[in-house]
Design a protein around this motif. Structure first.
Motif, short mmCIF file in Angstrom:
data_model
loop_
_atom_site.label_atom_id
_atom_site.label_comp_id
_atom_site.label_asym_id
_atom_site.label_seq_id
_atom_site.Cartn_x
_atom_site.Cartn_y
_atom_site.Cartn_z
N PRO A 55 -9.31 -5.29 -7.63
CA PRO A 55 -9.42 -5.92 -6.31
C PRO A 55 -8.26 -5.58 -5.37
N TRP A 56 -7.10 -5.21 -5.88
CA TRP A 56 -5.95 -4.94 -5.01
C TRP A 56 -5.84 -3.46 -4.66
N GLY A 57 -6.70 -2.63 -5.25
CA GLY A 57 -6.55 -1.19 -5.02
C GLY A 57 -5.30 -0.63 -5.66
N ALA A 58 -4.99 -1.09 -6.88
CA ALA A 58 -3.78 -0.66 -7.57
C ALA A 58 -3.98 0.70 -8.24
N ARG B 260 0.81 -1.22 0.00
CA ARG B 260 0.00 0.00 0.00
C ARG B 260 0.84 1.26 0.00
N THR B 261 1.83 1.28 -0.90
CA THR B 261 2.66 2.47 -1.00
C THR B 261 3.17 2.57 -2.42
N GLN B 262 4.10 3.50 -2.64
CA GLN B 262 4.68 3.62 -3.96
C GLN B 262 6.12 3.14 -3.94
N LEU C 182 -4.81 5.92 -11.47
CA LEU C 182 -6.03 5.41 -10.86
C LEU C 182 -6.13 5.78 -9.38
N SER C 183 -4.97 5.95 -8.70
CA SER C 183 -5.03 6.36 -7.30
C SER C 183 -5.54 7.79 -7.19
#
Lengths: 213, 830
Positions: free
Chosen positions: B503-506, B279-281, B534-535
């Motif tokens: 589904p992974w919140g990519a 959950r980061t870059q 997309l974020s």
């Protein structure tokens, strides 16, 4: 000194000559270094999953400059220096009076030729050398590529058609050392084996007289 | 127009007909990508079965399970299949499927070429497997060292199967490499600057560029060895001025970069999946790109570390040893950037993450043993022993299979539209991890105890018995793990419940579409302003589906997608891609006929398919283009752009550039071979060198230059709209190219000794053949332009075909000069 389970007729760790024992030492040094580095990486990975607040957030400089570039560069420089010095010592340089033998790989056997007291001695499957002095092996091939390898005495050297490569071997004690073709050479590569017999002074003199008969 | 009607209109244009017809004619990148992945997995299963047979044979000493003749085929085919039929096609498939979606585009730059590559891969792979079933598979090792693979020591067709089958498959690798480069550089969403590309695109761009440089040496080596086997041209025979080491140099010039070509796409998967799992870059985007570029250069400077025991000069040993160690630095940088990324984020132990942890463990161990092997004295002992078998499996399985498994679970919802069956995947992971380490960790020790590679049996007194038995047990555990993985994937596709979008919140664009993906990817193309579009805008997918991006309009049945400036991502032009076609499968089948004719030894008959391929190539190019000018067209958001036919720097121009780069690497490898033999091989200088022919050579050079000049005149006339003049000059250029081809042939016949006489003559003939081939290609290009003028495809707006013709004509003129210099300079100087 043999660590348990490291013996065997073709073992590179059960050494019987200076070249192979140098490499074995290099191996144990590299093994301990590698173990430490693996431990470092795995610890850092595990810590990433620990729930507590971690330091080094956004620590690009730490991860990339120090761990990513500086650390491996330092380790590699030290290792390269060590290996280069070791390699320098094992180069086969021509020295007058040194025992020189010719080894020729065939599908699927080895032949050897060397000067005796009276005439040239030719043997098949067995190479005779004196104990305690360096021997230059001139490795060649009669057909395809083979590789001359006696693990307990030292590294391997390819037998390539159309050229002669020189490998220096030395046995520190008398005995029989197993050799094996190390480059895939066709159908019976697996059984392309030979032996090196290292003679003490008395036996060596007799061998040179009688040609191993 | 509402989203559903829009979807139907676009599907009509981009979709594939149902049934067999659709299967044969589809050029859609999602179809082709999925086929590559499925076929690669099938070949992986075959290669895996071979590995299990190997392990069954080695499980006990003095085993009589298979004899040496079969065993040699087993390990040769295991290596060849895993390298050429599994690893490369697998990442090609993933790239073909994912790249356009990640880049916000609708397809790859050359859809018909992807389809052609796919059929070449399938047919070439089939030839190899058929040979295996018939018992005439290659048995000289995947590295095919001469002289073992030469005619005297391998009289059967086993070696020919390898040389021809693999070269056939490599056509698909070259096609994919060129296509990946052009697609990444040109076909992106507007606004996607180079530094806004997802890391995966960077990895694939570097990989594809490496392939363009790395494959030609192997293709050349295969051609030379096949010439030696078929016609006695003695490139590798020391008795006639050849050298077995030339093969090794050409092979490893390919073979070492190949390792990084396999690793980098998988590392690209790590760089994509790992930040999402945490959950980061990604940490250090710029540093990673720099490391990739360094890795690409370094990987071409260390092929000799496969040849440390061949008796090469001492200075070279030191240099290549240092280079081999140095390559660990950019790799270490990536490892620590990934760990740093995990520290920055909140990593979760989902299944893809589990495989990534497996990757870290296995790959780091493989990397460390790689550094050990780079040390020359240690390599002298470990080379060609089971230590190397352990090392290479740690690197390739750790560096390719584990990340690809993480990728498989990460993107499976994208392929299937479904979510995972619980728990089965975890069980498969643990079986693979434990089985793998049991098999290969012990092999380090087996190797140090002196077990050489490629031996079909051993005796009990060697002390390797218990190690081999445990390795065999481990390999079967691992095989069951992979079977469980296949089962898990099958269940997910067939039975599981539907997955939600993203589904992974990519944050990358491939998730900004419905899953499974529609044929056209995006109903309209996005405008990109950062690395994770997309974020920043979670509603992006809906907006695009409603047609709020570029090229939302479905018109004229055109497959439209945006082309951008390669670095800034500014809108450049609109590419109209070719639609479904039978040409790829037909051309691949005819190409296959060529390889089969040569394999069977019908050399004259092989000319027929060559003629047919030329005819098909002509049709291939003819099918594009238009007889009418389009001018600036609306692309949405109130902007306009030209179509690619009327704009500078279209895909065809870029593709030609990359093709010519690969081509020139082939020539450079040939010249390297020429110089290498001259300096290193025994029995030089040759008994006869070139004798006379200087007059013809000067005329040939002049006519080659005249062709270059005439092509420029022709283009200038065409741009000014005087098409009659342009056509006549093009004919003149074609004649001049033809004259150069004849001149080169005359030089060969009158001035050169026959090619079987000495390696010198053989190389000289290959140089001439290279020149003749390129003069003929340039001739065809010039004739094509003439025909296009006649057909009305060229106008003052549509003159880009001149530029392509000029590239090939200039290249031909240049190589003729180089070849003549290389042939005549030595004899003049001596």
């Amino acid at each position: 000194m043999i660590v348990g389970g490291c013996g065997g007729p073709l073992s590179t760790l059960d050494t019987a000559g200076p070249a192979s024992s140098d490499v074995a030492t290099l191996w144990w040094v590299m093994l301990s270094g590698a173990a430490m580095l693996t431990l470092l990486v795995l610890t850092l990975l595990l810590l990433a999953f620990s729930p507590r607040n971690r330091p080094f957030k956004n620590g690009g400089r730490l991860w990339i400059c120090w761990l990513g570039v500086a650390m491996p560069s330092a380790v590699l420089t030290a290792l390269l220096g060590y290996a280069l010095i070791l390699g320098e010592g094992s180069i086969a340089e021509p020295v007058p009076g040194r025992v020189t033998v010719e080894a020729t790989g065939h599908q699927w056997y080895w032949t050897f030729r060397q000067p005796g007291s009276n005439s040239v001695i030719a043997t098949r499957g067995v190479l005779h050398i004196p104990v305690g002095q360096p021997v230059d092996v001139r490795v060649g091939s009669a057909d395809v590529i083979h590789s001359f390898w006696v693990p307990r005495l030292g590294g391997k050297m390819d037998a390539i058609p159309g050229q002669i490569n020189i490998l220096r071997i030395q046995a520190d004690r008398s005995g029989v050392f197993e050799g094996q073709c190390a480059e895939f050479c066709g159908l019976n590569h697996a059984t392309n084996r030979f032996r090196v017999v290292a003679h003490d002074e008395r036996d060596w003199a007799r061998f040179q007289q009688e040609g191993g008969r | 127009m509402n989203a559903l009607r829009h979807h139907r209109a676009l599907t009509e244009i981009w979709g594939t007909p149902r049934g067999w017809r659709g299967t044969m004619i589809s050029v859609n990148h999602s179809d082709i990508g999925k086929r590559f992945i499925l076929a690669a997995f099938a070949f992986f299963a075959i290669g895996g079965v071979l590995a299990m047979l190997i392990r069954a044979q080695l499980a006990t000493p003095d085993s009589a399970f298979v004899g040496p003749a079969i065993y040699n085929q087993l390990f040769t085919m295991h290596g060849s299949i895993m390298m050429f039929l599994f690893a490369i096609p697998m990442f090609e498939g993933l790239a073909l499927y994912l790249l356009p979606k990640m880049l916000g585009s609708r397809d790859m730059a050359f859809p018909r070429l992807s389809a052609y590559g796919w059929w070449c891969y399938l047919f070439g792979g089939t030839i190899l497997i058929a040979a295996l079933v018939l018992g005439v598979a290659p048995d000289g090792g995947w590295f095919m060292y001469t002289p073992l693979s030469s005619k005297i020591y391998t009289p059967g067709i086993n070696a020919d199967v390898w040389l021809l089958g693999i070269t056939f498959v490599e056509i698909s690798a070259m096609a994919a490499a060129i296509e990946i480069c052009v697609s990444i550089l040109k076909l992106r969403a507007p606004g996607m600057r180079l530094d806004r590309m997802p890391p995966f695109a960077w990895y694939l761009l570097i990989t594809a560029m490496m392939m363009i440089v790395a494959f030609p040496p192997l293709i050349l080596g295969s051609i030379l060895l096949e010439l030696e086997r078929a016609f006695d041209w003695p490139f590798f025979d020391p008795a006639h001025g050849g050298s077995p080491l030339l093969w090794q140099h050409l092979f490893w010039l390919f073979g070492h970069p190949e390792v990084y070509i396999i690793f980098l796409p998988a590392a690209g998967v790590v760089s994509t999946v790992l930040p999402v799992m945490a959950r980061t870059q990604i940490l250090g985007y710029g540093a990673i790109v720099a490391a990739l570029i360094a890795l690409a250069f370094l990987s071409f400077g260390l092929w000799v570390h496969h040849m440390f025991t061949t008796g090469i000069p001492h200075m070279a040993l030191g240099f290549f040893s240092a280079a081999s160690a140095l390559v660990a630095v950019p790799t270490a940088l990536q490892i620590f950037a990934w760990i740093g990324t995990l520290w920055n984020g909140r990593p979760e132990l989902k299944l893809p993450m589990l495989y990534l942890l497996g990757f870290f463990l296995v790959f780091v161990l493989g990397g460390l043993t790689g550094v050990m092997l780079a040390m020359v004295p240690f390599d002298g002992q470990a080379h060609d022993s089971y230590f190397v078998v352990a090392h290479l499996h740690y690197v390739l399985v750790g560096g390719f299979i584990f990340p690809m498994m993480a990728g498989a679970y990460y993107w499976l919802p994208h392929f299937s539209g479904r979510s995972r069956v619980p728990r089965l995947g975890e069980a498969a992971f643990w079986m693979i991890l434990v089985g793998f380490n049991l098999t290969f960790f012990l092999m380090h020790l087996t190797g140090l105890l002196g077990m050489p590679r490629r031996i079909y049996t051993y005796t009990d007194d060697m002390g390797w018995t218990w190690l081999n038995l445990l390795s065999s047990v481990g390999s079967f555990v691992m095989a069951f793990g992979f079977a469980l993985f296949a089962l898990d994937v099958g269940l997910q596709i067939a039975l599981s419940r539907r997955s939600r979008r993203n589904p992974w919140g990519a944050g990358t664009l491939e998730w900004a579409m419905p899953i499974p993906a529609p044929a056209y990817n995006f109903a309209s193309q996005p405008e990109v302003a950062d690395r994770d579009p997309l974020s920043g805008d979670p509603l992006l997918a809906l907006k695009l589906a409603r047609g709020e991006g570029y090229l939302a309009q479905a018109r004229h049945g055109w497959r439209e997608t945006m082309a951008v400036d390669s670095s800034s991502g500014a809108i450049d032009h609109v590419v109209i891609l070719p639609g479904n076609s039978r040409l790829p499968i037909v051309t691949a089948a005819v190409t296959g006929c060529f390889f089969l004719s040569v394999l069977m030894g019908y050399y004259w008959m092989a000319l027929l398919p060559v003629m047919a391929v030329i005819g098909l190539g002509w049709r291939w190019a003819w099918a594009l283009g238009s007889r009418a000018d389009v001018g600036p067209m609306a692309i949405g958001k109130g902007q306009t752009a030209l179509v690619h036919r009327e704009a500078a720097g279209g895909p065809a121009w870029w593709g030609s550039i990359f093709l010519l780069v690969a081509d020139s690497v082939l020539l450079a490898s040939l010249l390297f071979g020429y110089a290498f033999l001259w300096v290193v091989a025994p029995n030089w200088p040759p008994p006869q060198t070139i004798d006379g022919g200087l007059g013809v050579a000067i005329m040939t050079a002049l006519s080659g230059s005249a062709a270059v000049f005439l092509a420029r005149r022709s283009e200038a006339s065409g741009r000014q709209g005087s098409l009659g003049m342009a056509g006549q000059t093009a004919i003149g250029a074609a004649c001049a190219h033809g004259a150069s081809a004849i001149g080169l042939l005359v030089i060969g016949i009158t001035a050169l000794p026959p090619p079987s006489n000495h390696a010198y003559a053989a190389v000289a003939w290959v140089l001439l053949a290279y020149g003749i081939l390129h003069a003929l290609v340039a001739l065809l290009c010039a004739a094509f332009v003439r025909a296009r003028i006649g057909g009305g495809y060229i106008s003052a707006r549509r003159f880009r075909e001149f530029e392509i013709t000029r590239l090939f004509g200039d290249y031909s003129g240049m190589v003729i000069l180089i070849i003549l210099l290389c042939l005549f300079m030595p004899s003049i100087a001596l």
